[in-house]
Design a protein around this motif. Structure first.
Motif, PDB file in Angstrom:
ATOM      1  N   MET A 282       0.834  -1.192   0.000  1.00 32.36           N
ATOM      2  CA  MET A 282       0.000   0.000   0.000  1.00 32.36           C
ATOM      3  C   MET A 282       0.867   1.240   0.000  1.00 32.36           C
ATOM      4  SD  MET A 282      -1.323  -0.238   3.930  1.00 32.36           S
ATOM      5  CE  MET A 282      -2.259   1.244   3.938  1.00 32.36           C
ATOM      6  N   MET A 283       0.279   2.322  -0.438  1.00 35.88           N
ATOM      7  CA  MET A 283       0.993   3.589  -0.453  1.00 35.88           C
ATOM      8  C   MET A 283       0.359   4.485   0.596  1.00 35.88           C
ATOM      9  SD  MET A 283       1.682   6.210  -3.584  1.00 35.88           S
ATOM     10  CE  MET A 283       3.008   5.291  -4.307  1.00 35.88           C
ATOM     11  N   GLY A 284       1.167   4.964   1.486  1.00 34.95           N
ATOM     12  CA  GLY A 284       0.671   5.834   2.549  1.00 34.95           C
ATOM     13  C   GLY A 284       0.997   7.284   2.252  1.00 34.95           C
ATOM     14  N   SER A 285       1.646   7.921   3.195  1.00 37.15           N
ATOM     15  CA  SER A 285       1.921   9.345   3.092  1.00 37.15           C
ATOM     16  C   SER A 285       3.185   9.658   2.298  1.00 37.15           C
ATOM     17  CB  SER A 285       2.048   9.938   4.496  1.00 37.15           C
ATOM     18  OG  SER A 285       3.110   9.299   5.180  1.00 37.15           O
ATOM     19  N   GLY A 286       3.757   8.685   1.663  1.00 32.75           N
ATOM     20  CA  GLY A 286       4.926   8.944   0.825  1.00 32.75           C
ATOM     21  C   GLY A 286       6.219   8.407   1.388  1.00 32.75           C
ATOM     22  N   GLY A 287       6.203   7.878   2.592  1.00 32.69           N
ATOM     23  CA  GLY A 287       7.409   7.298   3.156  1.00 32.69           C
ATOM     24  C   GLY A 287       7.652   5.906   2.592  1.00 32.69           C
ATOM     25  N   MET A 288       8.907   5.539   2.509  1.00 36.63           N
ATOM     26  CA  MET A 288       9.244   4.205   2.007  1.00 36.63           C
ATOM     27  C   MET A 288      10.326   3.624   2.909  1.00 36.63           C
ATOM     28  SD  MET A 288      10.565   3.010  -1.742  1.00 36.63           S
ATOM     29  CE  MET A 288       9.040   3.494  -2.513  1.00 36.63           C
ATOM     30  N   ILE A 289      10.191   2.361   3.220  1.00 38.86           N
ATOM     31  CA  ILE A 289      11.162   1.670   4.051  1.00 38.86           C
ATOM     32  C   ILE A 289      11.892   0.663   3.181  1.00 38.86           C
ATOM     33  CG2 ILE A 289      11.489   0.201   6.064  1.00 38.86           C
ATOM     34  CD1 ILE A 289       8.792   1.353   7.089  1.00 38.86           C
ATOM     35  N   VAL A 290      13.211   0.742   3.162  1.00 34.27           N
ATOM     36  CA  VAL A 290      14.025  -0.176   2.377  1.00 34.27           C
ATOM     37  C   VAL A 290      14.772  -1.074   3.353  1.00 34.27           C
ATOM     38  CG1 VAL A 290      15.887  -0.374   0.691  1.00 34.27           C
ATOM     39  CG2 VAL A 290      14.271   1.534   0.549  1.00 34.27           C
ATOM     40  N   MET A 291      14.710  -2.374   3.122  1.00 32.91           N
ATOM     41  CA  MET A 291      15.344  -3.333   4.016  1.00 32.91           C
ATOM     42  C   MET A 291      16.244  -4.270   3.234  1.00 32.91           C
ATOM     43  SD  MET A 291      12.124  -4.277   6.364  1.00 32.91           S
ATOM     44  CE  MET A 291      10.767  -3.135   6.230  1.00 32.91           C
ATOM     45  N   ASP A 292      17.152  -4.918   3.961  1.00 36.92           N
ATOM     46  CA  ASP A 292      18.048  -5.892   3.335  1.00 36.92           C
ATOM     47  C   ASP A 292      18.073  -7.168   4.165  1.00 36.92           C
ATOM     48  OD1 ASP A 292      19.663  -5.332   5.521  1.00 36.92           O
ATOM     49  OD2 ASP A 292      21.180  -4.266   4.377  1.00 36.92           O
ATOM     50  N   GLU A 293      19.046  -8.026   3.908  1.00 39.75           N
ATOM     51  CA  GLU A 293      19.118  -9.314   4.592  1.00 39.75           C
ATOM     52  C   GLU A 293      19.437  -9.193   6.081  1.00 39.75           C
ATOM     53  OE1 GLU A 293      23.061  -8.139   3.091  1.00 39.75           O
ATOM     54  OE2 GLU A 293      21.167  -8.420   2.055  1.00 39.75           O
ATOM     55  N   ASP A 294      19.800  -8.014   6.539  1.00 37.90           N
ATOM     56  CA  ASP A 294      20.074  -7.802   7.958  1.00 37.90           C
ATOM     57  C   ASP A 294      18.815  -7.477   8.750  1.00 37.90           C
ATOM     58  OD1 ASP A 294      22.795  -8.262   7.581  1.00 37.90           O
ATOM     59  OD2 ASP A 294      23.196  -6.162   7.133  1.00 37.90           O
ATOM     60  N   ASN A 295      17.670  -7.434   8.090  1.00 39.42           N
ATOM     61  CA  ASN A 295      16.398  -7.199   8.757  1.00 39.42           C
ATOM     62  C   ASN A 295      15.635  -8.512   8.865  1.00 39.42           C
ATOM     63  OD1 ASN A 295      16.719  -4.423   6.936  1.00 39.42           O
ATOM     64  ND2 ASN A 295      16.077  -4.111   9.037  1.00 39.42           N
ATOM     65  N   CYS A 296      15.083  -8.754  10.018  1.00 36.43           N
ATOM     66  CA  CYS A 296      14.273  -9.955  10.241  1.00 36.43           C
ATOM     67  C   CYS A 296      12.827  -9.611   9.906  1.00 36.43           C
ATOM     68  CB  CYS A 296      14.392 -10.405  11.695  1.00 36.43           C
ATOM     69  SG  CYS A 296      13.248 -11.720  12.120  1.00 36.43           S
ATOM     70  N   MET A 297      12.269 -10.289   8.931  1.00 34.84           N
ATOM     71  CA  MET A 297      10.913  -9.998   8.498  1.00 34.84           C
ATOM     72  C   MET A 297       9.876 -10.353   9.559  1.00 34.84           C
ATOM     73  SD  MET A 297      11.021  -8.474   5.654  1.00 34.84           S
ATOM     74  CE  MET A 297      12.602  -7.721   5.958  1.00 34.84           C
ATOM     75  N   VAL A 298      10.149 -11.350  10.374  1.00 36.59           N
ATOM     76  CA  VAL A 298       9.226 -11.696  11.451  1.00 36.59           C
ATOM     77  C   VAL A 298       9.213 -10.570  12.483  1.00 36.59           C
ATOM     78  CG1 VAL A 298       8.633 -13.407  13.211  1.00 36.59           C
ATOM     79  CG2 VAL A 298       9.712 -14.145  11.078  1.00 36.59           C
ATOM     80  N   ASP A 299      10.388 -10.064  12.814  1.00 39.33           N
ATOM     81  CA  ASP A 299      10.480  -8.963  13.773  1.00 39.33           C
ATOM     82  C   ASP A 299       9.882  -7.679  13.199  1.00 39.33           C
ATOM     83  OD1 ASP A 299      11.457  -7.920  16.356  1.00 39.33           O
ATOM     84  OD2 ASP A 299      12.775  -6.702  15.078  1.00 39.33           O
ATOM     85  N   ILE A 300      10.042  -7.454  11.908  1.00 45.25           N
ATOM     86  CA  ILE A 300       9.451  -6.275  11.263  1.00 45.25           C
ATOM     87  C   ILE A 300       7.932  -6.345  11.353  1.00 45.25           C
ATOM     88  CG2 ILE A 300       9.090  -5.138   9.017  1.00 45.25           C
ATOM     89  CD1 ILE A 300      11.825  -4.501  10.241  1.00 45.25           C
ATOM     90  N   ALA A 301       7.361  -7.516  11.044  1.00 49.02           N
ATOM     91  CA  ALA A 301       5.907  -7.687  11.146  1.00 49.02           C
ATOM     92  C   ALA A 301       5.455  -7.460  12.588  1.00 49.02           C
ATOM     93  CB  ALA A 301       5.501  -9.078  10.670  1.00 49.02           C
TER      94      ALA A 301
END
Length: 187
Positions: free
Chosen positions: A15-34
């Motif tokens: 979805m597109m919100g207010s224009g912010g974008m978050i970029v992640m790489d392999e150092d981010n845990c997707m379970v923790d992000i959720a």
């Protein structure tokens, strides 16, 4: 290769919100992000409808359980079923979109959830309960880590390679922060 506009992002399940974008790489845990985004939603819920008020809290409990290394395979199915129900039965936009981070990460990064649940490992090394600290050969034996450890889990002679007792270690990261030689790693 995806144009960043409303229709294309919706088609991808984003979805597109207010224009912010978050970029992640392999150092981010997707379970923790959720878990992080769901924690925000739980705090912001007005509490008027049970799917959002109760359902998001239950989802957060399941995600906490998974990131703490206590997850079971059935938790993934329960999480997905709960998310779908909250999405269609919540009264407002907050509740209807609250499950999106969980559904999206389950769809595209299910292997990370499975690693947390089945292997009790966090591929990104982010979830503290699923990580251990180790001292590498770069250790100079300066004893800074030994002094920093609040539970005396690190042993070794001065000017010799030190070791961490992973059973005693409380995974606070004090040793990692203090080591001047970057000889301590978390994995």
């Amino acid at each position: 290769d995806t144009p960043i506009d409303y229709d294309n992002l919706i088609a991808l399940g984003s979805m597109m919100g207010s224009g912010g974008m978050i970029v992640m790489d392999e150092d981010n845990c997707m379970v923790d992000i959720a878990r992080f985004f769901l924690d925000f939603t739980v705090e912001e819920s007005c509490g008027k409808c049970p799917p959002c008020r109760i359902g998001t809290k239950r989802m957060l409990q399941i995600l906490d359980k998974i990131t703490e290394g206590k997850g079971e395979p059935k938790d993934l199915d329960n999480l997905e079923r709960l998310a779908e129900n909250i999405k269609i039965s919540s009264l407002c936009g907050l509740g209807q979109t609250a499950p999106n981070p969980v559904l999206s990460t389950l769809k595209y990064f299910r292997h990370e959830y499975e690693a947390h649940v089945n292997d009790k490992k966090c591929p990104a090394g982010v979830c503290q309960a699923l990580s251990n600290y180790y001292i590498t050969e770069d250790c100079k034996g300066c004893t800074v880590c030994t002094k920093a450890c609040p539970v005396n889990a690190i042993t070794g002679e001065r000017k010799a390679l030190h070791t961490i007792d992973t059973e005693t270690c409380i995974k606070c990261g004090a040793c990692l922060d203090k080591c001047p030689f970057k000889a301590i790693i978390r994995k």
